[in-house]
Motif scaffolding. Structure first.
Motif, PDB file in Angstrom:
ATOM      1  N   PRO A 132       9.874 -46.012  -2.675  1.00  8.96           N
ATOM      2  CA  PRO A 132      10.618 -44.796  -2.327  1.00  8.96           C
ATOM      3  C   PRO A 132      10.071 -43.540  -2.992  1.00  8.96           C
ATOM      4  O   PRO A 132      10.553 -42.440  -2.700  1.00  8.96           O
ATOM      5  N   ALA A 133       9.075 -43.655  -3.857  1.00  7.26           N
ATOM      6  CA  ALA A 133       8.540 -42.487  -4.552  1.00  7.26           C
ATOM      7  C   ALA A 133       7.640 -41.665  -3.637  1.00  7.26           C
ATOM      8  O   ALA A 133       7.113 -42.165  -2.637  1.00  7.26           O
ATOM      9  N   ALA A 134       7.456 -40.405  -3.988  1.00 10.61           N
ATOM     10  CA  ALA A 134       6.459 -39.574  -3.319  1.00 10.61           C
ATOM     11  C   ALA A 134       5.078 -39.961  -3.835  1.00 10.61           C
ATOM     12  O   ALA A 134       4.936 -40.589  -4.893  1.00 10.61           O
ATOM     13  N   VAL A 135       4.041 -39.593  -3.084  1.00 11.23           N
ATOM     14  CA  VAL A 135       2.672 -39.988  -3.405  1.00 11.23           C
ATOM     15  C   VAL A 135       1.790 -38.749  -3.478  1.00 11.23           C
ATOM     16  O   VAL A 135       1.749 -37.952  -2.534  1.00 11.23           O
ATOM     17  N   ASN A 136       1.101 -38.592  -4.595  1.00  7.27           N
ATOM     18  CA  ASN A 136       0.155 -37.493  -4.790  1.00  7.27           C
ATOM     19  C   ASN A 136      -1.245 -38.091  -4.871  1.00  7.27           C
ATOM     20  O   ASN A 136      -1.557 -38.822  -5.809  1.00  7.27           O
ATOM     21  N   VAL A 137      -2.094 -37.782  -3.894  1.00  8.09           N
ATOM     22  CA  VAL A 137      -3.446 -38.334  -3.857  1.00  8.09           C
ATOM     23  C   VAL A 137      -4.444 -37.245  -4.243  1.00  8.09           C
ATOM     24  O   VAL A 137      -4.507 -36.192  -3.600  1.00  8.09           O
ATOM     25  N   LYS A 138      -5.208 -37.523  -5.282  1.00 11.13           N
ATOM     26  CA  LYS A 138      -6.241 -36.571  -5.689  1.00 11.13           C
ATOM     27  C   LYS A 138      -7.477 -36.752  -4.811  1.00 11.13           C
ATOM     28  O   LYS A 138      -7.910 -37.880  -4.571  1.00 11.13           O
ATOM     29  N   LYS A 139      -8.015 -35.636  -4.342  1.00 11.12           N
ATOM     30  CA  LYS A 139      -9.189 -35.680  -3.458  1.00 11.12           C
ATOM     31  C   LYS A 139     -10.431 -36.074  -4.247  1.00 11.12           C
ATOM     32  O   LYS A 139     -10.772 -35.462  -5.250  1.00 11.12           O
ATOM     33  N   GLY A 140     -11.105 -37.114  -3.771  1.00 16.08           N
ATOM     34  CA  GLY A 140     -12.364 -37.500  -4.391  1.00 16.08           C
ATOM     35  C   GLY A 140     -13.421 -36.430  -4.207  1.00 16.08           C
ATOM     36  O   GLY A 140     -13.468 -35.748  -3.165  1.00 16.08           O
ATOM     37  N   GLN A 141     -14.284 -36.276  -5.200  1.00 16.69           N
ATOM     38  CA  GLN A 141     -15.338 -35.272  -5.111  1.00 16.69           C
ATOM     39  C   GLN A 141     -16.339 -35.600  -4.006  1.00 16.69           C
ATOM     40  O   GLN A 141     -17.125 -34.741  -3.603  1.00 16.69           O
ATOM     41  N   PHE A 142     -16.291 -36.800  -3.494  1.00 14.35           N
ATOM     42  CA  PHE A 142     -17.199 -37.264  -2.446  1.00 14.35           C
ATOM     43  C   PHE A 142     -16.626 -37.056  -1.046  1.00 14.35           C
ATOM     44  O   PHE A 142     -17.257 -37.442  -0.063  1.00 14.35           O
ATOM     45  N   LEU A 143     -15.415 -36.479  -0.943  1.00 11.07           N
ATOM     46  CA  LEU A 143     -14.786 -36.264   0.359  1.00 11.07           C
ATOM     47  C   LEU A 143     -14.684 -34.777   0.678  1.00 11.07           C
ATOM     48  O   LEU A 143     -14.449 -33.954  -0.212  1.00 11.07           O
ATOM     49  N   SER A 144     -14.812 -34.442   1.940  1.00 15.40           N
ATOM     50  CA  SER A 144     -14.529 -33.082   2.393  1.00 15.40           C
ATOM     51  C   SER A 144     -13.019 -32.917   2.531  1.00 15.40           C
ATOM     52  O   SER A 144     -12.283 -33.905   2.636  1.00 15.40           O
ATOM     53  N   PRO A 145     -12.538 -31.679   2.565  1.00 16.69           N
ATOM     54  CA  PRO A 145     -11.098 -31.487   2.803  1.00 16.69           C
ATOM     55  C   PRO A 145     -10.621 -32.144   4.097  1.00 16.69           C
ATOM     56  O   PRO A 145      -9.541 -32.742   4.147  1.00 16.69           O
ATOM     57  N   ALA A 146     -11.428 -32.056   5.154  1.00 20.98           N
ATOM     58  CA  ALA A 146     -11.020 -32.641   6.437  1.00 20.98           C
ATOM     59  C   ALA A 146     -10.852 -34.150   6.333  1.00 20.98           C
ATOM     60  O   ALA A 146      -9.942 -34.731   6.939  1.00 20.98           O
ATOM     61  N   GLU A 147     -11.711 -34.808   5.553  1.00 23.39           N
ATOM     62  CA  GLU A 147     -11.609 -36.262   5.400  1.00 23.39           C
ATOM     63  C   GLU A 147     -10.335 -36.672   4.690  1.00 23.39           C
ATOM     64  O   GLU A 147      -9.885 -37.821   4.836  1.00 23.39           O
TER      65      GLU A 147
END
Length: 278
Positions: A132-147
């Protein structure tokens, strides 16, 4: 963008107050967590900012195998649960394995953080989404924003009835012996239609630059500059690691802000946030 409700007094929204996710890197002790959390809670309340306490029970992604990782799952989550009860604010911590999200939520964690290097681990994302918790995903340095749109989709597919996900930028790629920040890319993340957070302290890391390559270095003096840039760019939340004596901290000593500097920074961030909303 749907509001991300993290507690009775904290809602991450496009038109609401800036939310601050902050605390020490490691949950080194109950006393440290409460000392830092109380100072930040009171300052954010005075300024009208949302506040979520952050500390890690396990730092699984250390440069060296000899790095101090923290109290571990059982002792660390018990410590964080006590700290949350004392502070009376929402709690976030990072998880690394699919069996940890359920344990974290049982301990009272409101926002599960998926580290950048694990942001495409489907089983971990699904395990977070199943709680039931919210999820915060940190963007990997290997991914573009669109990915990162595909990462968000992994979480929302597991929870289509109530998608509760946020993404965090923490440096876009490696260059000039440091992480490089892309604020046009932050705008692209905002276009995904979910709350966006910016990690100002991990963004000033210099991976492998300390202790002969066995520890991460960094330029903590640049973290306030990046924090101000991110708030001006329109992020909805800001992530900061802070410690009364960063040089003596168990991890991320080179990038954590001294607690007094963080408290001095918050009023400027609040004013910038109000100005950015126009």
């Amino acid at each position: 963008m749907k509001p991300l409700e993290l507690g009775p007094a904290v809602s991450v929204t496009a038109d609401g107050p800036l939310t601050i996710l902050a605390g020490p890197c490691q949950a080194e002790s109950y006393e440290l967590c409460v000392r830092v959390g109380e100072a930040l809670r009171d300052a954010c309340e005075k300024l009208g900012l949302g506040y979520v306490f952050k500390a890690s029970f396990d730092k699984a992604n250390r440069t060296s195998a000899a790095g101090r990782r923290g109290p571990g799952v059982e002792a660390g989550l018990e410590l964080l649960a006590r700290a949350k009860a004392a502070l009376g604010v929402p709690l976030t911590t990072d998880v690394h394995l699919p069996d940890q999200p359920t344990l974290a939520v049982q301990a009272g964690v409101d926002l599960l953080q998926v580290p950048a290097f694990l942001c495409r681990q489907t089983d971990l994302l699904a395990a977070c989404a199943a709680t039931p918790a919210a999820v915060n995903v940190k963007k990997g340095q290997f991914l573009s924003p669109a990915e990162m749109g595909q990462v968000v989709e992994k979480v929302t597919r597991c929870r289509p009835d109530a998608p509760r996900v946020m993404v965090t930028d923490r440096g876009t790629f490696f260059g000039y012996h440091r992480l490089v920040n892309d604020f046009a890319g932050v705008g692209d993340l905002i276009d995904l239609g979910v709350p966006v957070c910016f990690d100002a302290t991990h963004s000033v890391q210099q991976p492998g630059a300390a202790a002969g390559g066995t520890a991460t270095g960094g330029r903590r003096e640049r973290a306030p500059l990046l924090a101000r840039c991110a708030v001006a760019a329109g992020v909805h939340a800001l992530f900061l690691e802070t410690h009364p004596d960063p040089d003596a901290a168990a991890s991320d000593a080179a990038v954590m802000l001294p607690l007094e500097k963080t408290l001095e920074l918050l009023p400027a961030l609040q004013r910038l946030h109000d100005a950015a909303r126009g």
